[in-house]
Motif scaffolding. Structure first.
Motif, mmCIF file in Angstrom:
data_model
loop_
_atom_site.group_PDB
_atom_site.id
_atom_site.type_symbol
_atom_site.label_atom_id
_atom_site.label_comp_id
_atom_site.label_asym_id
_atom_site.label_seq_id
_atom_site.Cartn_x
_atom_site.Cartn_y
_atom_site.Cartn_z
ATOM 1 N N HIS A 370 0.871 -1.124 0.123
ATOM 2 C CA HIS A 370 0.047 0.134 0.070
ATOM 3 C C HIS A 370 0.806 1.164 0.044
ATOM 4 O O HIS A 370 2.011 1.182 0.428
ATOM 5 N N GLU A 371 0.316 2.245 -0.396
ATOM 6 C CA GLU A 371 1.045 3.680 -0.653
ATOM 7 C C GLU A 371 0.257 4.763 -0.362
ATOM 8 O O GLU A 371 -1.228 4.886 -0.917
ATOM 9 N N LEU A 372 0.272 5.483 0.479
ATOM 10 C CA LEU A 372 -0.504 6.871 0.397
ATOM 11 C C LEU A 372 -0.009 7.899 -0.518
ATOM 12 O O LEU A 372 1.041 8.272 -0.537
ATOM 13 N N ALA A 373 -0.590 7.926 -1.856
ATOM 14 C CA ALA A 373 -0.161 8.865 -2.850
ATOM 15 C C ALA A 373 -0.580 10.280 -2.649
ATOM 16 O O ALA A 373 0.178 11.120 -3.213
ATOM 17 N N GLU A 374 -1.642 10.360 -1.889
ATOM 18 C CA GLU A 374 -2.064 11.955 -1.800
ATOM 19 C C GLU A 374 -2.600 12.360 -0.509
ATOM 20 O O GLU A 374 -3.446 11.572 0.010
ATOM 21 N N ALA A 375 -2.121 13.422 0.166
ATOM 22 C CA ALA A 375 -2.870 14.032 1.501
ATOM 23 C C ALA A 375 -2.754 15.529 1.157
ATOM 24 O O ALA A 375 -1.813 15.995 1.013
ATOM 25 N N ALA A 376 -4.082 16.035 1.117
ATOM 26 C CA ALA A 376 -4.298 17.545 0.986
ATOM 27 C C ALA A 376 -5.538 17.969 1.499
ATOM 28 O O ALA A 376 -6.540 17.070 1.658
ATOM 29 N N TRP A 377 -5.565 19.250 2.221
ATOM 30 C CA TRP A 377 -6.836 19.764 2.566
ATOM 31 C C TRP A 377 -7.537 20.061 1.153
ATOM 32 O O TRP A 377 -7.009 20.432 0.270
ATOM 33 N N THR A 378 -9.208 19.996 1.314
ATOM 34 C CA THR A 378 -10.048 20.509 0.327
ATOM 35 C C THR A 378 -10.667 21.725 0.794
ATOM 36 O O THR A 378 -11.330 21.626 1.645
ATOM 37 N N GLY A 379 -10.767 22.603 -0.227
ATOM 38 C CA GLY A 379 -11.397 23.892 0.027
ATOM 39 C C GLY A 379 -10.837 24.658 1.302
ATOM 40 O O GLY A 379 -9.482 24.399 1.583
ATOM 41 N N PRO A 487 0.538 18.058 4.571
ATOM 42 C CA PRO A 487 -0.396 19.209 4.545
ATOM 43 C C PRO A 487 -0.141 20.187 5.641
ATOM 44 O O PRO A 487 0.532 19.564 6.898
ATOM 45 N N PRO A 488 -0.358 21.431 5.442
ATOM 46 C CA PRO A 488 0.019 22.346 6.710
ATOM 47 C C PRO A 488 -1.126 22.135 7.571
ATOM 48 O O PRO A 488 -2.087 21.682 7.337
ATOM 49 N N ARG A 489 -0.681 22.821 8.851
ATOM 50 C CA ARG A 489 -1.733 22.723 9.925
ATOM 51 C C ARG A 489 -2.820 23.562 9.481
ATOM 52 O O ARG A 489 -2.615 24.637 8.666
ATOM 53 N N ARG A 490 -3.921 23.445 10.056
ATOM 54 C CA ARG A 490 -5.058 24.043 9.634
ATOM 55 C C ARG A 490 -6.258 24.036 10.646
ATOM 56 O O ARG A 490 -6.366 23.216 11.676
ATOM 57 N N GLU A 491 -6.568 25.304 11.067
ATOM 58 C CA GLU A 491 -7.740 25.603 12.211
ATOM 59 C C GLU A 491 -9.075 24.895 11.719
ATOM 60 O O GLU A 491 -9.607 25.270 10.535
ATOM 61 N N VAL A 492 -9.526 24.056 12.543
ATOM 62 C CA VAL A 492 -10.967 23.459 12.303
ATOM 63 C C VAL A 492 -11.685 23.807 13.569
ATOM 64 O O VAL A 492 -11.536 22.967 14.590
ATOM 65 N N GLY A 493 -12.558 24.538 13.539
ATOM 66 C CA GLY A 493 -13.317 25.103 14.674
ATOM 67 C C GLY A 493 -12.669 25.480 15.948
ATOM 68 O O GLY A 493 -11.668 26.390 15.571
ATOM 69 N N ALA A 494 -12.723 24.756 16.954
ATOM 70 C CA ALA A 494 -11.722 25.404 18.136
ATOM 71 C C ALA A 494 -10.660 24.917 18.249
ATOM 72 O O ALA A 494 -9.971 24.959 19.352
ATOM 73 N N PRO A 499 -1.246 17.625 10.520
ATOM 74 C CA PRO A 499 -0.806 16.428 9.663
ATOM 75 C C PRO A 499 0.527 16.089 9.663
ATOM 76 O O PRO A 499 1.366 17.362 9.581
ATOM 77 N N PHE A 500 1.164 15.011 9.863
ATOM 78 C CA PHE A 500 2.552 14.941 9.955
ATOM 79 C C PHE A 500 2.764 13.170 9.708
ATOM 80 O O PHE A 500 2.028 12.614 9.748
ATOM 81 N N PHE A 501 4.182 13.277 9.212
ATOM 82 C CA PHE A 501 4.609 11.802 8.658
ATOM 83 C C PHE A 501 5.599 11.519 9.911
ATOM 84 O O PHE A 501 6.528 12.410 10.203
ATOM 85 N N THR A 502 5.549 10.081 10.482
ATOM 86 C CA THR A 502 6.573 9.979 11.227
ATOM 87 C C THR A 502 7.819 9.552 10.521
ATOM 88 O O THR A 502 7.728 9.486 9.185
ATOM 89 N N PRO A 503 9.207 9.279 11.439
ATOM 90 C CA PRO A 503 10.082 9.005 10.586
ATOM 91 C C PRO A 503 10.178 7.839 9.634
ATOM 92 O O PRO A 503 10.849 7.703 8.547
#
Length: 668
Positions: A370-379, A487-494, A499-503
């Motif tokens: 398996h492989e995570l090919a895409e990780a992104a915020w939408t809108g 993806p960059p950090r993002r405020e979601v409500g309060a 998101p981050f990748f481990t080593p």
């Protein structure tokens, strides 16, 4: 060159008929950037007959740091290593085989890693020369401080590592007189008693090669007769230092797979019938009965479970049959039955053989590609889009019941399961449905509620043909610089979601209440080795710290209300803005001191967390008749800040310890 201080490293080189590789081996140590004033080289000629002795003497005439010892042949590498250990005076010991050589900056990097993290063993990245097998899993990334239970370090038990000499002497470690496997019990004992292990993975430290004449001991002493004593000592070492339970099972599994099942399959059928049945089989059976607990058994692959079962059941003839046909039987494939996958070995469900199905169950061993090919915020909201591909090897298309799992790390909360869309993947040549797509709305993902604060690890429950395998969602691929971009950090409500990748490339989410989001991160707390009683605290501003007041001083507050502060010094560190502060703890009055970082905002205090690895230290105060003082960390105080206790060393206790050391045996 007259040495004025003890060497930092004693490099011990056992040598027997080592030409022509020997010259490069020794000169690679002489050319270390650490400097020959900090290195002693102890080369032990073990009765060579090919010119090795003359070459060592020649090199010694050019290098005062090289000491050569000539001794009669001992039959293995352990004897000359012990001779070197008896003469070593360095803070650290490094064992270098005469076939191999070091990268120029290897010792400097490994010593720095041990000094900075106060670790007892350091593994330097190994490189294969000419196809010789070397470990790779443990060297995926630098590990400043780890242990054998949370890393792949125990998978490499060769002694080509940096050891703190005080650890070796405290355990009275020496190499047994075996021709093969003599270094495994030594390294195992050091690993299991080490106060921390470090891994240098970003530099090629150790180059491992086969000799031109092919007389490496690992090749010339590879049969069972040379392995059995070392294997027995491996099992006994683990049993000696670890109590029964999951931790022992985790370590013992390595020896069951590599020292019991592997050699039995490969080597037992090559022995004579009498030797196999009367000499080696009883020893293998005794190890299976003594050390393979049910916890170990469940972790083994089917091929190893079958061997252990036959050993326990005392079925020698069947065991030899399995061993002789191991290679062809390993390729027989699997069968799926009621959501479980079984190895199609000829003994499987043979009523005459009557071997339990559990010995063939391969469900939890099937590889999941398996492989995570895409990780992104939408809108602009809190919807995280994740896409990639996954399949259970040999089981075909994904089922629509495949799910993404958000699993809490270290706090109580049920797993959160999110449906995924299964689709055709370009990574599968026959157009099978192995792709997945999922959009996670963090504001409603928890049964309509927002995702709570904490670290959430993302898993994938991969399903095919009724079989379920759960794996960590990960991204194996990296960019040209060996990095993964989350993806960059993002405020979601309060809350703020990062998101981050481990080593290792695993994907996770760090969710915090926005008001709790730190303005900075403390990354290191160590005692300065060049200034006794001085604590060095380092850190960096958070990525989104712009507009918020950052820390300006390291503050130590005593229980009596007295305060000492030292300023922070800032410098760009490539990943934000880094800072350091040096606190002379030796100048603090006795008492308990809580450490925080102060900002220019009124009453703003950022706790300095007690990072793993911070130990106590001692120093002498000349103004108080040279009396020794100590500082040591206590359990964290208010709001998670580290607390130091500063106090004089009790003179009676200090005298008792000193007298005890002088009377505790012949070794220093």
């Amino acid at each position: 060159m007259l040495r004025t201080n003890p060497p930092r490293v004693s490099v011990i080189i056992p040598a027997y008929n080592s030409m022509p590789e020997l010259t490069k081996c020794v000169t690679s140590v002489m050319e270390q950037t650490l400097g020959l004033d900090k290195i002693e080289i102890i080369a032990v000629d073990d009765g060579s007959t090919d010119g090795t002795a003359d070459e060592l003497d020649r090199l010694a005439r050019t290098c005062p740091s090289l000491r050569v010892v000539h001794q009669p042949n001992s039959g293995g590498a352990g004897g000359p290593r012990n001779t070197g250990l008896d003469r070593a005076g360095g803070d650290y010991v490094f064992f270098l085989d005469s076939d191999d050589y070091l990268g120029p900056d290897a010792l400097r990097r490994m010593v720095a890693m041990a000094d900075e993290n106060r670790t007892d063993v350091v593994l330097g990245k190994m490189v294969s020369v000419g196809g010789r097998a070397v470990p790779t899993a443990v060297f995926s990334h630098n590990q400043p401080r780890t242990d054998v239970f949370s890393s792949a370090a125990y998978r490499t038990l060769g002694c080509w590592k940096l050891f703190r000499r005080s650890l070796i002497e405290r355990l009275d470690l020496r190499f047994p007189p075996f021709r093969n496997c003599e270094d495994k019990p030594f390294t195992a004992a050091a690993f299991l008693n080490a106060d921390g292990i470090s891994v240098v993975a970003d530099y090629d430290c150790y180059y491992s090669r086969n000799r031109q004449n092919g007389n490496n001991l690992t090749l010339t002493a590879a049969d069972l007769v040379h392995r059995m004593d070392g294997t027995r000592l491996c099992f006994e070492t683990v049993a000696r230092y670890l109590e029964p339970g999951p931790r022992r099972d985790q370590i013992m599994r390595r020896h069951v797979e590599w020292e019991l099942c592997g050699p039995l399959r490969a080597l037992l059928p090559k022995e004579s019938e009498q030797q196999a049945r009367e000499r080696f089989y009883p020893q293998f059976r005794d190890w299976a009965l003594s050390y393979v607990t049910e916890g170990v058994f469940q972790q083994l692959a089917p091929q190893d479970r079958l061997i252990v079962h036959l050993l326990r059941a005392d079925r020698y003839e069947d065991l030899i049959t399995v061993a002789r046909h191991a290679k062809e039987d390993a390729a027989r494939g699997n069968v799926v039955d009621k959501g479980r996958v079984y190895w199609c070995h000829p003994f499987f469900r043979d009523p005459v053989k009557a071997v339990p199905d559990a010995c063939f169950d391969a469900t939890d061993r099937l590889p999941v590609r398996h492989e995570l090919a895409e990780a992104a915020w939408t809108g602009d909201g809190g919807v995280l889009r994740l896409a990639g591909h996954a399949r259970i090897e040999s089981l075909g298309a994904l089922e629509p019941t495949t799910r993404l799992i958000l699993r809490p790390r270290g706090f109580p909360h049920p797993d959160i399961r999110v449906p995924v869309t299964v689709r055709t993947s370009s990574h599968q040549p026959d157009d099978q449905a192995t792709g997945f797509l999922v959009e996670v709305d963090l504001s409603t993902v928890d049964s309509g509620a927002p995702l709570g604060a904490g670290v959430w690890d993302l898993h994938l429950d991969v399903r095919a043909k009724g079989v379920s395998r759960t794996v960590r969602l990960r991204q194996a691929g990296t960019d040209a610089n060996g990095r993964r971009t989350a993806p960059p950090r993002r405020e979601v409500g309060a809350t703020t979601a990062r998101p981050f990748f481990t080593p290792y490339g695993n994907f996770s989410l760090d969710v915090r209440r926005t008001e709790d989001e730190p303005v900075c991160h403390v990354t290191g707390i160590v005692w300065d080795t060049s200034a006794p009683g001085t604590l060095v605290v380092s850190g960096r501003l958070a990525d989104d710290a712009t507009g918020r007041p950052g820390p300006t001083a390291l503050r130590a507050e005593g229980d009596s209300g007295s305060v000492r502060e030292v300023p922070l010094r800032y410098a760009p560190d490539g990943g934000g803005t880094g800072f350091t502060a040096r606190l002379p703890v030796r100048r603090l009055p006795p008492g308990r001191w809580t450490l925080t970082l102060r900002t220019d905002e009124p009453n703003s205090r950022i706790p300095v967390p007690p990072l793993k690895g911070l130990t106590g230290t001692r120093w002498f105060r000349a103004a108080r008749l040279g009396r020794p003082y100590y500082a040591k960390p206590l359990p964290r105080g208010s709001k998670g800040a580290v607390v130091l206790r500063v106090a004089p060393v009790g003179l009676t206790a200090a005298l008792r310890r000193r007298l005890g050391r002088h009377g505790s045996g012949s070794r220093p």
